[in-house]
Design an enzyme around this catalytic site. Structure first.
Site, short mmCIF file in Angstrom:
data_model
loop_
_atom_site.label_atom_id
_atom_site.label_comp_id
_atom_site.label_asym_id
_atom_site.label_seq_id
_atom_site.Cartn_x
_atom_site.Cartn_y
_atom_site.Cartn_z
N ASP A 194 0.60 -1.13 -0.03
CA ASP A 194 0.04 0.04 0.12
C ASP A 194 0.70 1.20 -0.11
O ASP A 194 1.92 1.34 0.82
CB ASP A 194 -0.78 0.21 1.30
CG ASP A 194 -1.88 0.91 1.22
OD1 ASP A 194 -2.67 1.06 0.44
OD2 ASP A 194 -1.82 1.96 2.20
N GLU A 202 15.04 -14.56 -0.60
CA GLU A 202 15.59 -15.84 0.63
C GLU A 202 14.73 -16.78 0.44
O GLU A 202 14.96 -18.05 0.92
CB GLU A 202 15.63 -15.19 1.91
CG GLU A 202 16.73 -14.26 2.30
CD GLU A 202 16.63 -13.60 3.70
OE1 GLU A 202 15.65 -13.92 4.32
OE2 GLU A 202 17.31 -12.50 3.78
C1 NOJ Z 1 -4.40 3.00 -1.09
C2 NOJ Z 1 -5.59 1.99 -0.74
O1 NOJ Z 1 -5.78 1.19 -1.77
C3 NOJ Z 1 -6.75 2.88 -0.23
O2 NOJ Z 1 -7.93 2.24 -0.15
C4 NOJ Z 1 -6.44 3.35 1.13
O3 NOJ Z 1 -7.23 4.24 1.70
C5 NOJ Z 1 -5.01 4.04 1.08
N1 NOJ Z 1 -3.98 3.56 0.34
C6 NOJ Z 1 -4.67 4.57 2.56
O4 NOJ Z 1 -4.01 3.43 2.91
#
Ligand code: NOJ
Length: 448
Positions: free
Chosen positions: A171, A225
Protein backbone atom coordinates in the site's frame (compact mmCIF):
# COMPACT_ATOMS: atom_id res chain seq x y z
CA UNK A 1 -12.18 -9.07 1.11
CA UNK A 2 -15.18 -7.75 3.04
CA UNK A 3 -17.33 -7.86 -0.10
CA UNK A 4 -16.32 -11.16 -1.64
CA UNK A 5 -18.15 -13.99 0.16
CA UNK A 6 -19.57 -14.19 3.67
CA UNK A 7 -19.48 -17.60 5.34
CA UNK A 8 -20.66 -16.88 8.89
CA UNK A 9 -23.69 -14.75 8.00
CA UNK A 10 -22.57 -11.52 9.69
CA UNK A 11 -22.82 -9.62 6.41
CA UNK A 12 -19.05 -9.21 6.01
CA UNK A 13 -16.98 -11.30 3.60
CA UNK A 14 -14.45 -13.56 5.34
CA UNK A 15 -11.65 -16.06 4.76
CA UNK A 16 -13.88 -19.17 5.01
CA UNK A 17 -16.16 -17.55 2.41
CA UNK A 18 -13.18 -17.06 0.13
CA UNK A 19 -12.02 -20.65 0.65
CA UNK A 20 -15.48 -21.75 -0.46
CA UNK A 21 -14.92 -19.98 -3.79
CA UNK A 22 -11.59 -21.55 -4.70
CA UNK A 23 -13.32 -23.86 -7.20
CA UNK A 24 -14.52 -20.72 -8.96
CA UNK A 25 -11.02 -19.27 -9.17
CA UNK A 26 -9.65 -22.57 -10.44
CA UNK A 27 -12.38 -22.70 -13.11
CA UNK A 28 -11.65 -19.10 -14.06
CA UNK A 29 -7.94 -19.85 -14.37
CA UNK A 30 -6.45 -17.13 -12.15
CA UNK A 31 -3.00 -17.84 -10.80
CA UNK A 32 -2.92 -15.51 -7.80
CA UNK A 33 -5.23 -13.71 -5.40
CA UNK A 34 -4.52 -10.37 -3.74
CA UNK A 35 -6.54 -9.88 -0.57
CA UNK A 36 -7.12 -6.37 0.78
CA UNK A 37 -5.77 -6.07 4.37
CA UNK A 38 -6.81 -8.86 6.72
CA UNK A 39 -5.09 -7.49 9.84
CA UNK A 40 -7.06 -6.28 12.88
CA UNK A 41 -8.31 -2.77 12.20
CA UNK A 42 -10.73 -0.26 13.72
CA UNK A 43 -11.88 0.17 10.10
CA UNK A 44 -11.69 3.93 9.85
CA UNK A 45 -10.31 3.12 6.40
CA UNK A 46 -11.55 -0.47 6.13
CA UNK A 47 -8.40 -2.43 6.89
CA UNK A 48 -5.97 0.24 5.72
CA UNK A 49 -5.63 1.36 9.35
CA UNK A 50 -3.85 -1.58 10.94
CA UNK A 51 -3.75 -2.05 14.70
CA UNK A 52 -1.74 -5.32 14.67
CA UNK A 53 0.42 -6.40 11.73
CA UNK A 54 0.89 -9.94 13.01
CA UNK A 55 -2.66 -11.18 13.33
CA UNK A 56 -5.92 -11.72 11.42
CA UNK A 57 -8.96 -9.55 12.11
CA UNK A 58 -11.54 -11.78 13.88
CA UNK A 59 -14.26 -10.30 11.65
CA UNK A 60 -12.47 -11.86 8.67
CA UNK A 61 -11.42 -15.19 10.16
CA UNK A 62 -8.50 -16.75 11.99
CA UNK A 63 -4.87 -17.55 11.37
CA UNK A 64 -5.95 -21.19 10.86
CA UNK A 65 -8.34 -20.05 8.11
CA UNK A 66 -5.49 -18.25 6.40
CA UNK A 67 -3.28 -21.35 6.60
CA UNK A 68 -6.12 -23.38 5.09
CA UNK A 69 -6.62 -20.83 2.32
CA UNK A 70 -2.92 -20.88 1.43
CA UNK A 71 -2.88 -24.66 1.40
CA UNK A 72 -6.11 -25.20 -0.56
CA UNK A 73 -5.23 -22.47 -3.04
CA UNK A 74 -1.69 -23.82 -3.39
CA UNK A 75 -3.02 -27.27 -4.31
CA UNK A 76 -4.80 -25.60 -7.23
CA UNK A 77 -1.74 -23.64 -8.32
CA UNK A 78 -3.13 -20.36 -6.95
CA UNK A 79 -0.85 -18.09 -4.92
CA UNK A 80 -2.13 -15.89 -2.09
CA UNK A 81 -0.84 -12.33 -1.78
CA UNK A 82 -1.74 -10.17 1.20
CA UNK A 83 -1.80 -6.39 1.45
CA UNK A 84 0.81 -4.70 3.65
CA UNK A 85 0.24 -1.15 4.90
CA UNK A 86 3.68 0.25 5.81
CA UNK A 87 3.03 3.96 5.23
CA UNK A 88 0.90 4.41 8.33
CA UNK A 89 -0.71 2.51 11.18
CA UNK A 90 -4.02 2.99 12.92
CA UNK A 91 -3.94 5.52 15.75
CA UNK A 92 -5.14 2.55 17.83
CA UNK A 93 -1.92 0.63 17.16
CA UNK A 94 -0.07 0.29 20.50
CA UNK A 95 3.04 1.83 18.87
CA UNK A 96 1.30 5.17 18.53
CA UNK A 97 0.68 5.56 22.27
CA UNK A 98 4.05 4.12 23.33
CA UNK A 99 6.30 7.01 24.50
CA UNK A 100 9.35 4.94 23.58
CA UNK A 101 8.15 4.73 19.98
CA UNK A 102 7.44 8.42 19.50
CA UNK A 103 10.09 8.68 16.83
CA UNK A 104 8.42 5.86 14.88
CA UNK A 105 6.01 8.50 13.61
CA UNK A 106 6.48 11.86 11.84
CA UNK A 107 6.15 14.82 14.23
CA UNK A 108 6.55 18.57 13.72
CA UNK A 109 6.39 21.62 15.97
CA UNK A 110 4.38 23.41 13.31
CA UNK A 111 2.41 21.99 10.37
CA UNK A 112 3.74 22.66 6.86
CA UNK A 113 1.47 22.94 3.79
CA UNK A 114 0.98 19.21 3.12
CA UNK A 115 -2.59 18.09 2.52
CA UNK A 116 -4.20 14.72 3.18
CA UNK A 117 -5.41 12.48 0.35
CA UNK A 118 -8.84 12.59 1.99
CA UNK A 119 -8.88 16.42 2.08
CA UNK A 120 -7.75 19.01 4.63
CA UNK A 121 -4.38 19.43 6.32
CA UNK A 122 -2.18 16.35 6.73
CA UNK A 123 -1.37 17.31 10.34
CA UNK A 124 -3.25 16.84 13.61
CA UNK A 125 -2.22 18.14 17.01
CA UNK A 126 -1.54 15.76 19.88
CA UNK A 127 0.19 16.48 23.20
CA UNK A 128 1.35 19.89 21.98
CA UNK A 129 2.98 18.69 18.75
CA UNK A 130 1.65 17.77 15.30
CA UNK A 131 1.69 14.33 13.72
CA UNK A 132 1.56 13.64 10.00
CA UNK A 133 -1.24 11.70 8.35
CA UNK A 134 -1.24 11.60 4.59
CA UNK A 135 -4.65 9.94 4.90
CA UNK A 136 -7.19 10.18 7.77
CA UNK A 137 -6.24 11.57 11.21
CA UNK A 138 -6.68 7.99 12.48
CA UNK A 139 -3.83 6.87 10.18
CA UNK A 140 -0.58 8.42 11.50
CA UNK A 141 2.34 8.11 9.04
CA UNK A 142 5.33 6.06 10.12
CA UNK A 143 8.81 7.57 10.10
CA UNK A 144 10.79 5.55 7.57
CA UNK A 145 13.99 7.41 8.51
CA UNK A 146 13.92 5.39 11.74
CA UNK A 147 15.89 2.14 11.46
CA UNK A 148 13.71 0.44 14.07
CA UNK A 149 10.67 0.95 11.82
CA UNK A 150 12.57 -0.59 8.91
CA UNK A 151 13.68 -3.55 11.04
CA UNK A 152 10.15 -4.10 12.36
CA UNK A 153 8.68 -4.31 8.86
CA UNK A 154 11.36 -6.74 7.77
CA UNK A 155 10.27 -8.91 10.69
CA UNK A 156 6.63 -8.55 9.60
CA UNK A 157 7.46 -9.57 6.02
CA UNK A 158 9.31 -12.66 7.24
CA UNK A 159 6.50 -13.58 9.62
CA UNK A 160 4.00 -13.87 6.73
CA UNK A 161 6.44 -15.26 4.17
CA UNK A 162 7.29 -18.03 6.65
CA UNK A 163 3.58 -18.92 6.75
CA UNK A 164 3.52 -19.44 3.00
CA UNK A 165 2.15 -16.07 1.91
CA UNK A 166 3.30 -15.69 -1.71
CA UNK A 167 3.85 -11.96 -1.55
CA UNK A 168 2.42 -8.56 -0.81
CA UNK A 169 0.64 -5.77 -2.54
CA UNK A 170 2.37 -2.79 -0.93
CA UNK A 171 0.00 0.00 0.00
CA UNK A 172 1.20 3.54 -0.85
CA UNK A 173 4.52 2.13 -2.06
CA UNK A 174 5.47 5.51 -3.53
CA UNK A 175 4.93 7.30 -0.25
CA UNK A 176 6.75 5.64 2.63
CA UNK A 177 9.66 8.07 2.91
CA UNK A 178 9.01 11.77 3.49
CA UNK A 179 11.32 14.71 3.00
CA UNK A 180 13.61 14.71 6.01
CA UNK A 181 13.37 18.52 6.24
CA UNK A 182 9.56 18.48 5.88
CA UNK A 183 9.70 21.15 3.17
CA UNK A 184 6.46 22.65 1.80
CA UNK A 185 5.18 21.07 -1.41
CA UNK A 186 5.35 23.44 -4.43
CA UNK A 187 2.02 24.55 -5.94
CA UNK A 188 0.49 22.56 -8.79
CA UNK A 189 0.41 24.27 -12.17
CA UNK A 190 -2.16 24.35 -14.96
CA UNK A 191 -0.04 21.81 -16.86
CA UNK A 192 -0.31 19.17 -14.13
CA UNK A 193 -2.80 16.34 -14.71
CA UNK A 194 -6.13 16.52 -12.79
CA UNK A 195 -5.19 13.95 -10.12
CA UNK A 196 -2.33 16.28 -9.10
CA UNK A 197 -4.19 19.58 -9.58
CA UNK A 198 -6.90 18.20 -7.28
CA UNK A 199 -4.54 18.68 -4.31
CA UNK A 200 -3.40 22.15 -5.41
CA UNK A 201 0.18 21.05 -4.88
CA UNK A 202 2.78 18.72 -6.31
CA UNK A 203 3.31 15.95 -3.81
CA UNK A 204 7.07 15.80 -4.07
CA UNK A 205 7.99 16.15 -0.39
CA UNK A 206 5.21 14.36 1.52
CA UNK A 207 5.80 11.26 -0.64
CA UNK A 208 7.63 10.06 -3.76
CA UNK A 209 11.10 10.48 -2.24
CA UNK A 210 13.92 8.61 -3.96
CA UNK A 211 15.14 7.13 -0.67
CA UNK A 212 12.19 4.68 -0.78
CA UNK A 213 14.21 2.60 -3.23
CA UNK A 214 16.64 1.58 -0.45
CA UNK A 215 13.67 0.10 1.42
CA UNK A 216 12.54 -1.94 -1.57
CA UNK A 217 16.03 -3.21 -2.38
CA UNK A 218 16.12 -4.58 1.16
CA UNK A 219 12.63 -6.08 0.84
CA UNK A 220 13.53 -7.68 -2.47
CA UNK A 221 16.58 -9.35 -0.95
CA UNK A 222 14.32 -10.76 1.78
CA UNK A 223 11.77 -11.93 -0.83
CA UNK A 224 14.60 -13.71 -2.66
CA UNK A 225 15.59 -15.67 0.42
CA UNK A 226 12.48 -17.78 -0.13
CA UNK A 227 11.80 -20.55 -2.60
CA UNK A 228 9.94 -19.64 -4.68
CA UNK A 229 10.88 -15.99 -4.23
CA UNK A 230 8.08 -13.94 -2.69
CA UNK A 231 6.39 -11.34 -4.86
CA UNK A 232 6.35 -7.57 -4.23
CA UNK A 233 3.57 -5.74 -6.06
CA UNK A 234 3.59 -2.00 -5.47
CA UNK A 235 0.73 0.44 -5.33
CA UNK A 236 3.03 2.83 -7.16
CA UNK A 237 0.75 5.84 -7.55
CA UNK A 238 2.94 7.96 -9.82
CA UNK A 239 2.14 9.47 -13.19
CA UNK A 240 5.69 10.02 -14.49
CA UNK A 241 6.75 6.92 -16.38
CA UNK A 242 10.37 7.21 -15.29
CA UNK A 243 9.24 7.26 -11.65
CA UNK A 244 7.10 4.17 -12.24
CA UNK A 245 9.86 2.26 -14.02
CA UNK A 246 12.30 3.14 -11.20
CA UNK A 247 10.35 0.87 -8.83
CA UNK A 248 11.67 -2.15 -10.71
CA UNK A 249 15.25 -0.96 -10.02
CA UNK A 250 17.86 -3.07 -11.73
CA UNK A 251 15.64 -6.10 -11.15
CA UNK A 252 16.46 -5.66 -7.47
CA UNK A 253 13.33 -3.87 -6.20
CA UNK A 254 9.65 -4.65 -6.90
CA UNK A 255 8.90 -7.41 -9.42
CA UNK A 256 5.54 -5.80 -10.17
CA UNK A 257 4.31 -2.20 -10.04
CA UNK A 258 0.79 -1.00 -10.83
CA UNK A 259 0.57 1.36 -13.79
CA UNK A 260 -1.69 4.25 -12.75
CA UNK A 261 -1.46 5.99 -16.10
CA UNK A 262 -3.71 3.30 -17.49
CA UNK A 263 -6.10 3.39 -14.55
CA UNK A 264 -6.46 7.18 -14.89
CA UNK A 265 -6.81 7.19 -18.70
CA UNK A 266 -10.14 7.33 -20.52
CA UNK A 267 -11.37 4.48 -22.75
CA UNK A 268 -9.94 6.00 -25.90
CA UNK A 269 -7.89 4.20 -28.55
CA UNK A 270 -5.18 6.84 -28.94
CA UNK A 271 -4.87 7.56 -25.25
CA UNK A 272 -4.61 3.92 -24.17
CA UNK A 273 -2.32 3.00 -27.00
CA UNK A 274 0.00 5.87 -26.04
CA UNK A 275 -0.02 4.82 -22.38
CA UNK A 276 0.85 1.25 -23.29
CA UNK A 277 3.55 2.03 -25.82
CA UNK A 278 5.27 4.68 -23.71
CA UNK A 279 5.00 2.48 -20.62
CA UNK A 280 6.55 -0.52 -22.36
CA UNK A 281 9.34 1.69 -23.69
CA UNK A 282 10.04 3.12 -20.21
CA UNK A 283 10.51 -0.26 -18.52
CA UNK A 284 13.88 -1.86 -17.94
CA UNK A 285 14.46 -5.02 -20.00
CA UNK A 286 12.57 -8.02 -18.65
CA UNK A 287 10.34 -5.99 -16.29
CA UNK A 288 6.63 -6.86 -16.25
CA UNK A 289 4.07 -4.04 -16.33
CA UNK A 290 0.87 -4.42 -14.31
CA UNK A 291 -2.41 -3.36 -15.95
CA UNK A 292 -5.68 -2.72 -14.19
CA UNK A 293 -8.89 -0.84 -14.89
CA UNK A 294 -10.61 -1.07 -11.50
CA UNK A 295 -9.81 -1.33 -7.85
CA UNK A 296 -11.47 -0.58 -4.53
CA UNK A 297 -10.52 3.11 -4.73
CA UNK A 298 -11.94 4.20 -8.08
CA UNK A 299 -15.24 3.77 -9.85
CA UNK A 300 -15.30 0.33 -11.51
CA UNK A 301 -14.20 0.16 -15.14
CA UNK A 302 -17.63 -1.14 -16.25
CA UNK A 303 -19.03 2.16 -14.99
CA UNK A 304 -16.14 4.64 -15.35
CA UNK A 305 -14.83 3.45 -18.70
CA UNK A 306 -17.85 1.70 -20.19
CA UNK A 307 -20.98 3.39 -18.73
CA UNK A 308 -22.46 -0.09 -18.56
CA UNK A 309 -22.03 -0.75 -22.31
CA UNK A 310 -21.25 -4.46 -22.59
CA UNK A 311 -19.40 -4.03 -25.87
CA UNK A 312 -16.99 -1.67 -24.11
CA UNK A 313 -16.63 -4.06 -21.18
CA UNK A 314 -15.60 -6.81 -23.59
CA UNK A 315 -13.16 -4.47 -25.28
CA UNK A 316 -11.61 -3.36 -21.96
CA UNK A 317 -11.21 -6.95 -20.75
CA UNK A 318 -9.71 -8.02 -24.08
CA UNK A 319 -7.18 -5.21 -23.89
CA UNK A 320 -6.25 -5.82 -20.26
CA UNK A 321 -5.79 -9.55 -20.75
CA UNK A 322 -3.87 -9.56 -24.04
CA UNK A 323 -1.17 -6.98 -23.29
CA UNK A 324 2.21 -8.26 -22.17
CA UNK A 325 2.72 -8.29 -18.41
CA UNK A 326 0.44 -9.01 -15.48
CA UNK A 327 -3.27 -8.17 -15.34
CA UNK A 328 -5.00 -7.54 -12.04
CA UNK A 329 -8.77 -7.78 -12.16
CA UNK A 330 -10.83 -6.45 -9.29
CA UNK A 331 -13.51 -8.87 -8.06
CA UNK A 332 -16.55 -8.50 -10.29
CA UNK A 333 -14.62 -7.14 -13.30
CA UNK A 334 -14.90 -10.62 -14.77
CA UNK A 335 -18.69 -10.28 -15.06
CA UNK A 336 -18.69 -6.58 -15.92
CA UNK A 337 -19.92 -5.57 -12.47
CA UNK A 338 -20.83 -1.90 -12.28
CA UNK A 339 -20.67 0.44 -9.27
CA UNK A 340 -23.50 -0.17 -6.82
CA UNK A 341 -25.95 2.43 -5.64
CA UNK A 342 -25.37 3.36 -2.01
CA UNK A 343 -28.04 5.58 -0.46
CA UNK A 344 -26.79 8.36 1.84
CA UNK A 345 -27.87 6.55 5.01
CA UNK A 346 -25.67 3.54 4.09
CA UNK A 347 -22.51 5.46 3.22
CA UNK A 348 -19.58 4.15 5.27
CA UNK A 349 -16.33 5.12 3.59
CA UNK A 350 -14.49 8.29 4.59
CA UNK A 351 -13.83 9.09 0.95
CA UNK A 352 -17.05 8.03 -0.82
CA UNK A 353 -15.70 4.77 -2.29
CA UNK A 354 -18.64 2.56 -1.25
CA UNK A 355 -20.18 2.21 -4.77
CA UNK A 356 -17.13 0.29 -6.09
CA UNK A 357 -17.08 -1.85 -2.94
CA UNK A 358 -20.62 -3.30 -2.98
CA UNK A 359 -20.73 -7.10 -2.57
CA UNK A 360 -19.91 -9.66 -5.23
CA UNK A 361 -23.14 -10.79 -6.95
CA UNK A 362 -22.97 -14.59 -6.92
CA UNK A 363 -26.57 -15.20 -7.97
CA UNK A 364 -29.90 -13.47 -8.53
CA UNK A 365 -31.46 -14.40 -5.18
CA UNK A 366 -32.46 -11.64 -2.75
CA UNK A 367 -29.07 -11.56 -0.99
CA UNK A 368 -27.14 -12.25 -4.15
CA UNK A 369 -25.58 -15.42 -2.70
CA UNK A 370 -23.13 -13.15 -0.85
CA UNK A 371 -24.47 -13.60 2.69
CA UNK A 372 -27.29 -15.19 4.63
CA UNK A 373 -27.45 -12.07 6.84
CA UNK A 374 -27.58 -8.36 6.14
CA UNK A 375 -24.75 -7.33 3.84
CA UNK A 376 -22.52 -4.55 5.21
CA UNK A 377 -23.02 -2.55 2.00
CA UNK A 378 -26.09 -2.84 -0.23
CA UNK A 379 -26.00 -5.33 -3.11
CA UNK A 380 -25.66 -3.79 -6.55
CA UNK A 381 -27.65 -4.91 -9.59
CA UNK A 382 -27.22 -8.61 -8.78
CA UNK A 383 -30.42 -9.66 -10.48
CA UNK A 384 -29.30 -8.25 -13.81
CA UNK A 385 -25.70 -9.44 -13.66
CA UNK A 386 -24.37 -12.29 -11.54
CA UNK A 387 -21.90 -15.16 -11.61
CA UNK A 388 -24.41 -18.04 -11.65
CA UNK A 389 -26.32 -16.76 -14.69
CA UNK A 390 -23.17 -15.87 -16.61
CA UNK A 391 -21.53 -19.20 -15.91
CA UNK A 392 -24.43 -20.93 -17.66
CA UNK A 393 -24.24 -18.68 -20.69
CA UNK A 394 -21.35 -19.55 -23.04
CA UNK A 395 -21.52 -16.09 -24.63
CA UNK A 396 -21.35 -14.16 -21.33
CA UNK A 397 -18.70 -11.66 -20.20
CA UNK A 398 -17.63 -14.19 -17.56
CA UNK A 399 -16.98 -16.88 -20.13
CA UNK A 400 -15.14 -14.36 -22.29
CA UNK A 401 -12.93 -13.47 -19.31
CA UNK A 402 -12.21 -17.15 -18.76
CA UNK A 403 -11.23 -17.62 -22.41
CA UNK A 404 -9.05 -14.51 -22.29
CA UNK A 405 -7.26 -15.74 -19.16
CA UNK A 406 -6.54 -19.05 -20.93
CA UNK A 407 -5.28 -17.12 -23.97
CA UNK A 408 -3.13 -14.88 -21.79
CA UNK A 409 -1.29 -17.90 -20.45
CA UNK A 410 -0.35 -18.89 -24.00
CA UNK A 411 0.85 -15.46 -25.12
CA UNK A 412 4.55 -15.00 -24.48
CA UNK A 413 5.71 -12.81 -27.33
CA UNK A 414 6.29 -9.05 -27.41
CA UNK A 415 3.70 -6.43 -28.30
CA UNK A 416 3.83 -5.52 -32.00
CA UNK A 417 1.63 -2.58 -33.08
CA UNK A 418 -0.26 -2.90 -36.38
CA UNK A 419 -1.85 -0.21 -38.55
CA UNK A 420 -5.39 0.70 -37.49
CA UNK A 421 -8.04 3.15 -38.62
CA UNK A 422 -9.19 6.10 -36.47
CA UNK A 423 -10.76 4.92 -33.22
CA UNK A 424 -9.08 1.55 -33.63
CA UNK A 425 -6.04 -0.15 -32.09
CA UNK A 426 -4.52 -3.33 -33.43
CA UNK A 427 -1.56 -5.32 -32.22
CA UNK A 428 -0.03 -8.74 -32.57
CA UNK A 429 1.37 -11.04 -29.94
CA UNK A 430 2.81 -14.34 -31.09
CA UNK A 431 0.43 -15.41 -33.84
CA UNK A 432 -2.57 -13.62 -32.37
CA UNK A 433 -3.95 -10.34 -33.72
CA UNK A 434 -5.98 -8.22 -31.28
CA UNK A 435 -8.31 -5.85 -33.08
CA UNK A 436 -9.98 -3.24 -30.86
CA UNK A 437 -12.55 -0.95 -32.41
CA UNK A 438 -13.46 1.73 -29.88
CA UNK A 439 -16.17 3.17 -32.14
CA UNK A 440 -18.04 -0.13 -32.46
CA UNK A 441 -17.34 -0.87 -29.71
CA UNK A 442 -16.02 -4.29 -30.67
CA UNK A 443 -13.05 -6.53 -29.82
CA UNK A 444 -11.87 -9.29 -32.14
CA UNK A 445 -9.12 -11.82 -31.72
CA UNK A 446 -7.77 -13.53 -34.81
CA UNK A 447 -5.52 -16.52 -34.54
CA UNK A 448 -3.11 -16.65 -37.46
C1 NOJ B 1 -4.47 2.99 -0.88
C2 NOJ B 1 -5.58 2.03 -0.63
O1 NOJ B 1 -5.84 1.33 -1.82
C3 NOJ B 1 -6.76 2.86 -0.15
O2 NOJ B 1 -7.93 2.08 -0.08
C4 NOJ B 1 -6.42 3.45 1.19
O3 NOJ B 1 -7.44 4.32 1.62
C5 NOJ B 1 -5.11 4.25 1.12
N1 NOJ B 1 -4.09 3.58 0.37
C6 NOJ B 1 -4.57 4.49 2.50
O4 NOJ B 1 -4.07 3.30 3.04
Amino acid sequence: MRSFADFNGDGVGDLPGLIGKLDYFEWLGVDALWLSPINPSPNKDYGYDVSDYLDVDPALGTMADLDRLIEDAGRRGIRVLLDIVPNHTSDQHPWFSDPEKRDWYVWADRPNNWVSAFGGPAWTQKDGRWYLHNFAPGQPDLNWWNDEVRAEFERILRFWFDRGVAGFRIDVAHGLVKDELLRDNPPATRDDPPPIRRFGQRQVYNSRRPEVHDVFRRWRSIAEEYDPPRVLLGETWVLELADWAAFYGADDELQLAFNFLMATATLDATELRTVVETSLAALPAGAKPVWHGSNHDVSRMATRWCKGDEGKVRLALTMLLTLPGATVLYQGDEIGQEDGVVPPERVLDISGRDPERTPMPWNGEPKGGFTSGESWLPMGEHRRRNVAAQREDPGSVLNLTRELIALKKRLRGPYEPLPASKGGWRYRRDGVVVDLDFNGPRARIEEA
